[in-house]
Enzyme design. Sequence first.
Site, PDB file in Angstrom:
ATOM      1  N   THR A 132      44.205  56.147 127.234  1.00 36.83           N
ATOM      2  CA  THR A 132      44.874  57.264 126.557  1.00 36.83           C
ATOM      3  C   THR A 132      43.903  58.023 125.670  1.00 36.83           C
ATOM      4  O   THR A 132      44.133  59.186 125.362  1.00 36.83           O
ATOM      5  CB  THR A 132      46.026  56.750 125.681  1.00 36.83           C
ATOM      6  OG1 THR A 132      45.541  55.636 124.923  1.00 36.83           O
ATOM      7  CG2 THR A 132      47.209  56.296 126.513  1.00 36.83           C
TER       8      THR A 132
ATOM      9  N   GLY B 167      30.154  43.020 129.425  1.00 38.23           N
ATOM     10  CA  GLY B 167      30.841  43.349 130.672  1.00 38.23           C
ATOM     11  C   GLY B 167      32.219  42.731 130.738  1.00 38.23           C
ATOM     12  O   GLY B 167      32.787  42.549 131.817  1.00 38.23           O
TER      13      GLY B 167
ATOM     14  N   GLY C  41      34.842  43.873 128.765  1.00 42.98           N
ATOM     15  CA  GLY C  41      35.855  44.787 128.238  1.00 42.98           C
ATOM     16  C   GLY C  41      36.101  44.576 126.755  1.00 42.98           C
ATOM     17  O   GLY C  41      37.144  44.959 126.232  1.00 42.98           O
ATOM     18  N   LEU C  42      35.142  43.951 126.060  1.00 45.34           N
ATOM     19  CA  LEU C  42      35.300  43.716 124.621  1.00 45.34           C
ATOM     20  C   LEU C  42      34.360  44.615 123.808  1.00 45.34           C
ATOM     21  O   LEU C  42      34.118  44.380 122.632  1.00 45.34           O
ATOM     22  CB  LEU C  42      35.060  42.241 124.291  1.00 45.34           C
ATOM     23  CG  LEU C  42      36.024  41.269 124.988  1.00 45.34           C
ATOM     24  CD1 LEU C  42      35.640  39.824 124.705  1.00 45.34           C
ATOM     25  CD2 LEU C  42      37.469  41.519 124.550  1.00 45.34           C
TER      26      LEU C  42
ATOM     27  N   GLU D 238      26.794  57.171 124.379  1.00 44.98           N
ATOM     28  CA  GLU D 238      27.347  56.537 125.583  1.00 44.98           C
ATOM     29  C   GLU D 238      27.605  57.590 126.677  1.00 44.98           C
ATOM     30  O   GLU D 238      27.269  57.400 127.835  1.00 44.98           O
ATOM     31  CB  GLU D 238      28.649  55.813 125.218  1.00 44.98           C
ATOM     32  CG  GLU D 238      29.376  55.234 126.410  1.00 44.98           C
ATOM     33  CD  GLU D 238      29.470  53.719 126.387  1.00 44.98           C
ATOM     34  OE1 GLU D 238      29.222  53.113 125.336  1.00 44.98           O
ATOM     35  OE2 GLU D 238      29.788  53.156 127.441  1.00 44.98           O
TER      36      GLU D 238
ATOM     37  N   ASP E 161      36.533  52.758 121.256  1.00 48.05           N
ATOM     38  CA  ASP E 161      35.747  51.547 121.011  1.00 48.05           C
ATOM     39  C   ASP E 161      34.824  51.711 119.807  1.00 48.05           C
ATOM     40  O   ASP E 161      34.732  50.834 118.950  1.00 48.05           O
ATOM     41  CB  ASP E 161      34.900  51.211 122.255  1.00 48.05           C
ATOM     42  CG  ASP E 161      35.752  51.107 123.501  1.00 48.05           C
ATOM     43  OD1 ASP E 161      36.978  50.977 123.373  1.00 48.05           O
ATOM     44  OD2 ASP E 161      35.180  51.174 124.608  1.00 48.05           O
TER      45      ASP E 161
ATOM     46  N   TYR F 165      35.951  54.803 136.432  1.00 53.67           N
ATOM     47  CA  TYR F 165      36.349  55.324 135.112  1.00 53.67           C
ATOM     48  C   TYR F 165      36.261  56.853 135.044  1.00 53.67           C
ATOM     49  O   TYR F 165      37.208  57.538 134.646  1.00 53.67           O
ATOM     50  CB  TYR F 165      35.464  54.696 134.033  1.00 53.67           C
ATOM     51  CG  TYR F 165      35.874  55.047 132.622  1.00 53.67           C
ATOM     52  CD1 TYR F 165      36.740  54.238 131.902  1.00 53.67           C
ATOM     53  CD2 TYR F 165      35.401  56.206 131.998  1.00 53.67           C
ATOM     54  CE1 TYR F 165      37.117  54.549 130.606  1.00 53.67           C
ATOM     55  CE2 TYR F 165      35.775  56.528 130.709  1.00 53.67           C
ATOM     56  CZ  TYR F 165      36.626  55.697 130.017  1.00 53.67           C
ATOM     57  OH  TYR F 165      36.996  56.021 128.739  1.00 53.67           O
TER      58      TYR F 165
HETATM   59  C1  GLA Z   1      36.676  51.885 127.746  1.00 55.02           C
HETATM   60  C2  GLA Z   1      36.276  53.175 127.058  1.00 55.02           C
HETATM   61  C3  GLA Z   1      37.334  53.597 126.031  1.00 55.02           C
HETATM   62  C4  GLA Z   1      38.721  53.628 126.662  1.00 55.02           C
HETATM   63  C5  GLA Z   1      39.004  52.329 127.439  1.00 55.02           C
HETATM   64  C6  GLA Z   1      40.282  52.382 128.202  1.00 55.02           C
HETATM   65  O1  GLA Z   1      36.707  50.834 126.830  1.00 55.02           O
HETATM   66  O2  GLA Z   1      35.044  53.017 126.394  1.00 55.02           O
HETATM   67  O3  GLA Z   1      36.999  54.856 125.494  1.00 55.02           O
HETATM   68  O4  GLA Z   1      38.890  54.750 127.472  1.00 55.02           O
HETATM   69  O5  GLA Z   1      37.961  52.033 128.337  1.00 55.02           O
HETATM   70  O6  GLA Z   1      41.361  52.452 127.340  1.00 55.02           O
END
Ligand code: GLA
Length: 386
Positions: free
Chosen positions: A35, A121, A123-124, A159, A171, A223
């Site tokens: 979002t 890698g 997702g954290l 990034e 993030d 993505y």
């Molecule tokens: C990654 C991206 C964030 C966000 C998420 C999905 O973590 O870095 O900006 O878009 O994916 O919610």
Amino acid sequence: MKNKLLKEFQAAFPRSGEPLAVWAPGRVNLLGEHTDYNGGFVFPMAIDAGIGMAGALNGSTAVNLYSLNYDVGDSFSLQEIKPSPKKKWSNYIRGVCKEFQSAGFTPQGMDIVIFGNVPQGAGLSSSAALEVASAVLVASLHGFAADAVEMVKMAQRAENDFVGVASGIMDQFASMMGQKDHALFLDCRSLEYELIPTPFEQKGYAVAVINSGVRRGLVDSAYNDRRRECEEAAALLKRELPEITALRDVTVEHLDLIGALPEVLAARARHVVTENNRVLTGIEALKAGDLATFGEALTASHRSLQKDYEVSCPELDLLVDLSLRHSGVLGSRMTGAGFGGCTISLVPRQELAEFEEKVTAEYFAQTKLQPEVYVFSASPGARLLT
Ligand code: GLA
């Protein structure tokens, strides 16, 4: 952590001056996935795992890096900062230095050691932690007057432009602005935010994070495609709703209009619109102490990411299904960008040991992947370690 960083700095750069040490955390996103780049709502918390750095100015125009995790160094010149094709980890720091230059600052040469304990890698947000730690270190070493949100934006641009992922701001924002015992309810358009207490522990629950062991390659993943699809959907909806500028402006009352879009775009838009709504209703439930409703929002978010946004994978779906099968679990979903990485589940604390044992055993039996389970607490954001 500080002592380790300072000691390692001494060993890597024995001739360098007195270093400063900084820390930036990773994050777990509780609700509000995909979002942020649609101008919508997110609800992440900073965690007690992240990236630490120690660094000092070195009186040259070269930046010398040493990664303790990889046991390898790298150097680049500040006179012409280019991405490294081989040492990709150093691009985050290169990108941040370049962003300081673009913002009118003049960073000097530095010696820097880096150590992280957030799984990569997974997702954290190990990348965001690395960018944010770099920004805080560079600003602290030079005394640059860049405020926290400005540095969040620099980290995000590093990034986007240097690493090549068109990620949103969630993030980096969470890594910089997190607070102990709180999650951040962030409006990604206005960047207004509210710190919401996380009542899980008092209520006898824990957010169990399970690493699927499937590594997520953001750059290579779909993505950037998803982002494009959202823009396309918004452009088509604008014909009917001229006042909108992004999917953020579309609400659940417009689901009929969304249904008339080409199938894939309709599904993507439906996810974003319902997910924004879940953030709002989920936080309302949390404030009212209603963990059951919050948990339902988590599971609904997963189904939407799985079916409409199509960013889950069989392993994440399996973890969610196994987690939900365990008695007392209030909700479960993938967290982060998807295509691998972690799930989160709201688990009764007294069930944690059994939950971990059963879910990991069953997951391993079906996938031959060994998952890892972490229980993080909501932690403070990036800071100078004094
Ligand atoms: C990654 C991206 C964030 C966000 C998420 C999905 O973590 O870095 O900006 O878009 O994916 O919610």
